[in-house]
Design an enzyme around this catalytic site. Structure first.
Site, PDB file in Angstrom:
ATOM      1  N   ASP A   9       1.036  -1.279  -0.273  1.00 28.17           N
ATOM      2  CA  ASP A   9      -0.584   0.308  -0.461  1.00 28.17           C
ATOM      3  C   ASP A   9       0.939   1.099   0.052  1.00 28.17           C
ATOM      4  O   ASP A   9       2.318   0.942   0.540  1.00 28.17           O
ATOM      5  CB  ASP A   9      -0.990  -0.376   1.453  1.00 28.17           C
ATOM      6  CG  ASP A   9      -1.872   1.077   1.479  1.00 28.17           C
ATOM      7  OD1 ASP A   9      -2.524   1.478   0.577  1.00 28.17           O
ATOM      8  OD2 ASP A   9      -1.532   1.722   2.066  1.00 28.17           O
ATOM      9  N   ASP A  11       0.025   5.090   1.005  1.00 25.73           N
ATOM     10  CA  ASP A  11      -0.334   6.004   1.891  1.00 25.73           C
ATOM     11  C   ASP A  11      -0.082   5.673   3.343  1.00 25.73           C
ATOM     12  O   ASP A  11      -0.880   4.356   3.959  1.00 25.73           O
ATOM     13  CB  ASP A  11      -1.427   6.620   1.580  1.00 25.73           C
ATOM     14  CG  ASP A  11      -1.924   7.349   0.292  1.00 25.73           C
ATOM     15  OD1 ASP A  11      -0.615   8.244  -0.039  1.00 25.73           O
ATOM     16  OD2 ASP A  11      -2.631   7.284  -0.324  1.00 25.73           O
ATOM     17  N   GLY A  46      -7.040   3.357   3.085  1.00 30.54           N
ATOM     18  CA  GLY A  46      -7.175   2.389   2.310  1.00 30.54           C
ATOM     19  C   GLY A  46      -8.508   2.199   0.827  1.00 30.54           C
ATOM     20  O   GLY A  46      -8.615   1.960   0.233  1.00 30.54           O
ATOM     21  N   ARG A  49     -11.171   7.624  -2.357  1.00 31.09           N
ATOM     22  CA  ARG A  49     -11.588   9.661  -1.458  1.00 31.09           C
ATOM     23  C   ARG A  49     -13.703   9.841  -1.881  1.00 31.09           C
ATOM     24  O   ARG A  49     -13.912  10.320  -0.759  1.00 31.09           O
ATOM     25  CB  ARG A  49     -11.121  10.165  -2.770  1.00 31.09           C
ATOM     26  CG  ARG A  49     -11.315  12.423  -2.636  1.00 31.09           C
ATOM     27  CD  ARG A  49     -10.451  13.074  -3.911  1.00 31.09           C
ATOM     28  NE  ARG A  49      -9.656  12.694  -4.409  1.00 31.09           N
ATOM     29  CZ  ARG A  49      -9.556  12.893  -6.037  1.00 31.09           C
ATOM     30  NH1 ARG A  49      -9.654  13.738  -6.716  1.00 31.09           N
ATOM     31  NH2 ARG A  49      -7.944  11.893  -6.370  1.00 31.09           N
ATOM     32  N   SER A 116      -5.271   4.779  -4.369  1.00 25.95           N
ATOM     33  CA  SER A 116      -4.944   6.644  -4.445  1.00 25.95           C
ATOM     34  C   SER A 116      -4.880   7.163  -5.522  1.00 25.95           C
ATOM     35  O   SER A 116      -3.940   6.654  -6.322  1.00 25.95           O
ATOM     36  CB  SER A 116      -4.467   7.496  -3.688  1.00 25.95           C
ATOM     37  OG  SER A 116      -3.978   8.794  -4.258  1.00 25.95           O
ATOM     38  N   ASN A 118      -3.453   9.998  -6.976  1.00 23.72           N
ATOM     39  CA  ASN A 118      -2.453  10.853  -6.485  1.00 23.72           C
ATOM     40  C   ASN A 118      -0.942   9.750  -6.421  1.00 23.72           C
ATOM     41  O   ASN A 118      -0.191  10.656  -6.486  1.00 23.72           O
ATOM     42  CB  ASN A 118      -2.024  11.692  -5.570  1.00 23.72           C
ATOM     43  CG  ASN A 118      -4.269  12.414  -5.844  1.00 23.72           C
ATOM     44  OD1 ASN A 118      -3.414  13.274  -6.474  1.00 23.72           O
ATOM     45  ND2 ASN A 118      -4.116  12.591  -4.928  1.00 23.72           N
ATOM     46  N   ASP A 170      -1.015  -0.630   6.269  1.00 22.39           N
ATOM     47  CA  ASP A 170      -2.120   0.047   7.398  1.00 22.39           C
ATOM     48  C   ASP A 170      -3.607  -0.258   7.808  1.00 22.39           C
ATOM     49  O   ASP A 170      -3.686   1.155   8.840  1.00 22.39           O
ATOM     50  CB  ASP A 170      -0.863   1.353   7.409  1.00 22.39           C
ATOM     51  CG  ASP A 170      -1.563   2.828   6.395  1.00 22.39           C
ATOM     52  OD1 ASP A 170      -2.417   2.217   5.185  1.00 22.39           O
ATOM     53  OD2 ASP A 170      -1.776   3.369   7.082  1.00 22.39           O
TER      54      ASP A 170
HETATM   55  C1  BG6 Z   1      -5.963   5.387   0.259  1.00 24.64           C
HETATM   56  C2  BG6 Z   1      -6.180   6.612   1.582  1.00 24.64           C
HETATM   57  O1  BG6 Z   1      -4.139   5.455  -0.220  1.00 24.64           O
HETATM   58  O2  BG6 Z   1      -5.757   6.786  -0.785  1.00 24.64           O
HETATM   59  C3  BG6 Z   1      -7.378   7.222   1.739  1.00 24.64           C
HETATM   60  O3  BG6 Z   1      -5.348   5.275   2.373  1.00 24.64           O
HETATM   61  C4  BG6 Z   1      -7.457   7.738   0.660  1.00 24.64           C
HETATM   62  O4  BG6 Z   1      -7.199   8.094   2.505  1.00 24.64           O
HETATM   63  C5  BG6 Z   1      -7.455   7.356  -0.640  1.00 24.64           C
HETATM   64  O5  BG6 Z   1      -9.091   8.337   0.628  1.00 24.64           O
HETATM   65  C6  BG6 Z   1      -7.601   7.607  -2.001  1.00 24.64           C
HETATM   66  O6  BG6 Z   1      -6.293   9.066  -1.951  1.00 24.64           O
HETATM   67  P1  BG6 Z   1      -6.827   9.920  -2.627  1.00 24.64           P
HETATM   68  O7  BG6 Z   1      -5.640  10.553  -3.528  1.00 24.64           O
HETATM   69  O8  BG6 Z   1      -7.655   9.302  -4.355  1.00 24.64           O
HETATM   70  O9  BG6 Z   1      -7.595  10.921  -2.969  1.00 24.64           O
HETATM   71 MG    MG Z   2      -2.218   2.896   3.805  1.00 21.42          MG
END
Ligand code: BG6
Ligand code: MG
Length: 213
Positions: A9, A11, A46, A49, A116, A118, A170
């Site tokens: 993972d 984040d 995890g 968004r 994510s 991002n 996590d």
């Molecule tokens: C996960 C995070 O990795 O990504 C979450 O643990 C988050 O908290 C999710 O909501 C989505 O992320 P993003 O960057 O696409 O908004």
């Molecule tokens: Mg995580």
């Protein structure tokens, strides 16, 4: 080694961005007058968004329309992207690079499995954009953790059967996703304490790697 691939993972496992997510949601919640704390934030780990926004809205006193929700998710993401602008390799969590180096020296494939969208920006910020053998992220999946989709895709990208993969997570949702995909899991941090993770450690630096040799 006991595993042919390790799927990380992102984040809160590779990098400290879980704190940036918390700060982004907290700013949004304060602007909207919605109660929000770190315990609520643990449940956003995890998950995608929009699902994270739904967790936050459980404490809202009014109903929001779909377009208001989209605007709020975008606002949070803009705050978040401002925070992650300053990421550098120094933000990689303790033990990560040593663990990855050891695995790679032993012929183990390394991949990312993150909800994510991002992910590419983050990997670039910490200088690991071309480091992993496969990257599966929120841009490629339709179901976020606890569905196993992202980890199954990561396993496929590195050509390893799920039963030969170890996931590092996590988040409770992430541990469930890995187990649902037929993979073993190393759970790190607080959110995984009550879960069925195969191994548990405070962080990667504290994990006894001889357990998987
Ligand atoms: C996960 C995070 O990795 O990504 C979450 O643990 C988050 O908290 C999710 O909501 C989505 O992320 P993003 O960057 O696409 O908004
Ligand atoms: Mg995580």
């Amino acid at each position: 080694m006991k595993y042919k691939a390790v799927l990380f993972d992102l984040d809160g496992v590779i990098v400290t961005t879980d704190e940036c997510h918390y700060k982004g949601w907290k700013k949004l919640a304060d602007e909207e007058g919605i109660y929000f704390d770190r315990q609520i934030n643990q449940r956003q780990r995890g998950v995608s968004r929009m699902e994270s926004l739904e967790v936050l809205l459980e404490k809202a006193e009014k109903e929001y329309t779909e377009s208001e929700k989209n605007e709020m998710a975008e606002r949070k993401n803009n705050y978040y992207r401002e925070y992650i602008k300053s990421l550098t390799p120094e933000d990689i969590l303790p033990g990560v690079m040593d663990f990855c180096t050891m695995l790679r020296e032993n012929g183990v494939k390394l991949a990312i499995g993150s909800s994510s969208k991002n992910t590419p920006t983050i990997l670039e910020g910490i200088g690991l954009e071309s480091y992993f053998d496969g990257v599966a992220d929120g841009n490629q999946i339709s179901k976020s953790k606890p569905d196993p989709e992202v980890f199954l895709l990561a396993a496929k990208l590195v050509g390893v059967d799920p039963s030969d993969c170890l996931v590092v997570e996590d988040a409770e949702a992430g541990v469930e996703a890995a187990l649902a995909g037929g993979m073993d899991v190393l759970g790190v941090g607080d959110a995984v304490k009550g879960t069925n993770a195969t191994y548990k450690a405070e962080n990667i630096a504290k994990f006894d790697a001889s357990l998987i040799k």
